[in-house]
Write an enzyme that holds these catalytic residues in place. Sequence first.
Site, PDB file in Angstrom:
ATOM      1  N   TRP A  48       0.751  -1.121  -0.138  1.00  0.00           N
ATOM      2  CA  TRP A  48       0.003   0.038  -0.011  1.00  0.00           C
ATOM      3  C   TRP A  48       0.907   1.350   0.000  1.00  0.00           C
ATOM      4  O   TRP A  48       1.936   1.073   0.521  1.00  0.00           O
ATOM      5  CB  TRP A  48      -0.741   0.187   1.296  1.00  0.00           C
ATOM      6  CG  TRP A  48      -2.017  -0.828   1.200  1.00  0.00           C
ATOM      7  CD1 TRP A  48      -2.240  -2.010   0.673  1.00  0.00           C
ATOM      8  CD2 TRP A  48      -3.469  -0.272   1.560  1.00  0.00           C
ATOM      9  NE1 TRP A  48      -3.388  -2.611   0.842  1.00  0.00           N
ATOM     10  CE2 TRP A  48      -4.309  -1.605   1.394  1.00  0.00           C
ATOM     11  CE3 TRP A  48      -3.849   0.705   2.157  1.00  0.00           C
ATOM     12  CZ2 TRP A  48      -5.420  -1.629   1.637  1.00  0.00           C
ATOM     13  CZ3 TRP A  48      -5.255   0.526   2.831  1.00  0.00           C
ATOM     14  CH2 TRP A  48      -6.114  -0.354   2.392  1.00  0.00           C
ATOM     15  N   ASN A  66      -3.771  -7.871   3.749  1.00  0.00           N
ATOM     16  CA  ASN A  66      -4.028  -9.249   4.193  1.00  0.00           C
ATOM     17  C   ASN A  66      -3.875 -10.079   3.008  1.00  0.00           C
ATOM     18  O   ASN A  66      -3.774  -9.677   1.896  1.00  0.00           O
ATOM     19  CB  ASN A  66      -5.472  -9.400   4.424  1.00  0.00           C
ATOM     20  CG  ASN A  66      -5.616  -8.679   5.769  1.00  0.00           C
ATOM     21  OD1 ASN A  66      -5.202  -8.558   6.726  1.00  0.00           O
ATOM     22  ND2 ASN A  66      -6.794  -7.723   5.890  1.00  0.00           N
ATOM     23  N   ASP A 116      -7.671  -9.642  10.514  1.00  0.00           N
ATOM     24  CA  ASP A 116      -7.921  -8.367   9.737  1.00  0.00           C
ATOM     25  C   ASP A 116      -6.608  -7.503  10.072  1.00  0.00           C
ATOM     26  O   ASP A 116      -7.180  -6.024  10.510  1.00  0.00           O
ATOM     27  CB  ASP A 116      -9.096  -7.704   9.694  1.00  0.00           C
ATOM     28  CG  ASP A 116      -9.151  -6.627   8.670  1.00  0.00           C
ATOM     29  OD1 ASP A 116      -8.403  -6.701   7.870  1.00  0.00           O
ATOM     30  OD2 ASP A 116     -10.044  -6.054   8.683  1.00  0.00           O
ATOM     31  N   ASP A 118      -3.786  -6.336   8.847  1.00  0.00           N
ATOM     32  CA  ASP A 118      -2.940  -6.139   7.590  1.00  0.00           C
ATOM     33  C   ASP A 118      -1.899  -5.228   8.001  1.00  0.00           C
ATOM     34  O   ASP A 118      -2.019  -4.427   9.302  1.00  0.00           O
ATOM     35  CB  ASP A 118      -3.585  -5.668   6.432  1.00  0.00           C
ATOM     36  CG  ASP A 118      -4.504  -4.378   6.506  1.00  0.00           C
ATOM     37  OD1 ASP A 118      -4.407  -3.729   7.580  1.00  0.00           O
ATOM     38  OD2 ASP A 118      -5.090  -3.936   5.825  1.00  0.00           O
ATOM     39  N   ARG A 143      -2.585  -2.669  13.164  1.00  0.00           N
ATOM     40  CA  ARG A 143      -3.927  -2.693  13.714  1.00  0.00           C
ATOM     41  C   ARG A 143      -4.088  -3.656  14.803  1.00  0.00           C
ATOM     42  O   ARG A 143      -5.231  -3.938  15.680  1.00  0.00           O
ATOM     43  CB  ARG A 143      -4.922  -3.342  12.687  1.00  0.00           C
ATOM     44  CG  ARG A 143      -5.099  -2.507  11.419  1.00  0.00           C
ATOM     45  CD  ARG A 143      -6.107  -3.059  10.296  1.00  0.00           C
ATOM     46  NE  ARG A 143      -6.117  -2.071   9.329  1.00  0.00           N
ATOM     47  CZ  ARG A 143      -7.027  -2.304   8.154  1.00  0.00           C
ATOM     48  NH1 ARG A 143      -7.825  -3.373   8.320  1.00  0.00           N
ATOM     49  NH2 ARG A 143      -7.221  -1.313   7.486  1.00  0.00           N
TER      50      ARG A 143
END
Length: 149
Positions: A48, A66, A116, A118, A143
């Site tokens: 990203w 992910n 979740d 990532d 996260r």
Amino acid sequence: MARAGTSRPTDQADGREVWRFYTVPGPGEPGNDSWKGDSWKYGGAVAWAIGSYDPALNLIYYGTSNPAPWNAAVRGPDSSNYGQFTNLFSSSTVALDAGHGEAGLVLPVDAARRWDYDGVNENVLADVEIKRPETPVLFKADRNGSSTS
């Protein structure tokens, strides 16, 4: 077929591709055996934003998404006994050598990549005075509530 998670730096003088790195390794690439069967074909682990560059180490740091497919049973055993199926490079901070594109350090957010969690948040490089002299660090708030430094 275009593969997800591709980094392709180019030569500034002529625009040619210098190297290529896939964050989802295919057959014959290091880490492919960490993906069950042909699950590597379906994407995930996309880098990203823009990488953070450390000129002193000549490293580019990327946060990755992910793994996919999202159903963990397709890409591993879908249990806490995940064995080799760690889905390498997904949900991680990956450090790539800027000269030849090989992965060095890989810091996963969680080992089995089943949550979740990532690792797409920005990597911030700084020199911090922890104990003299200044120490180069990488800050990243993921996260799962942890931070990398």
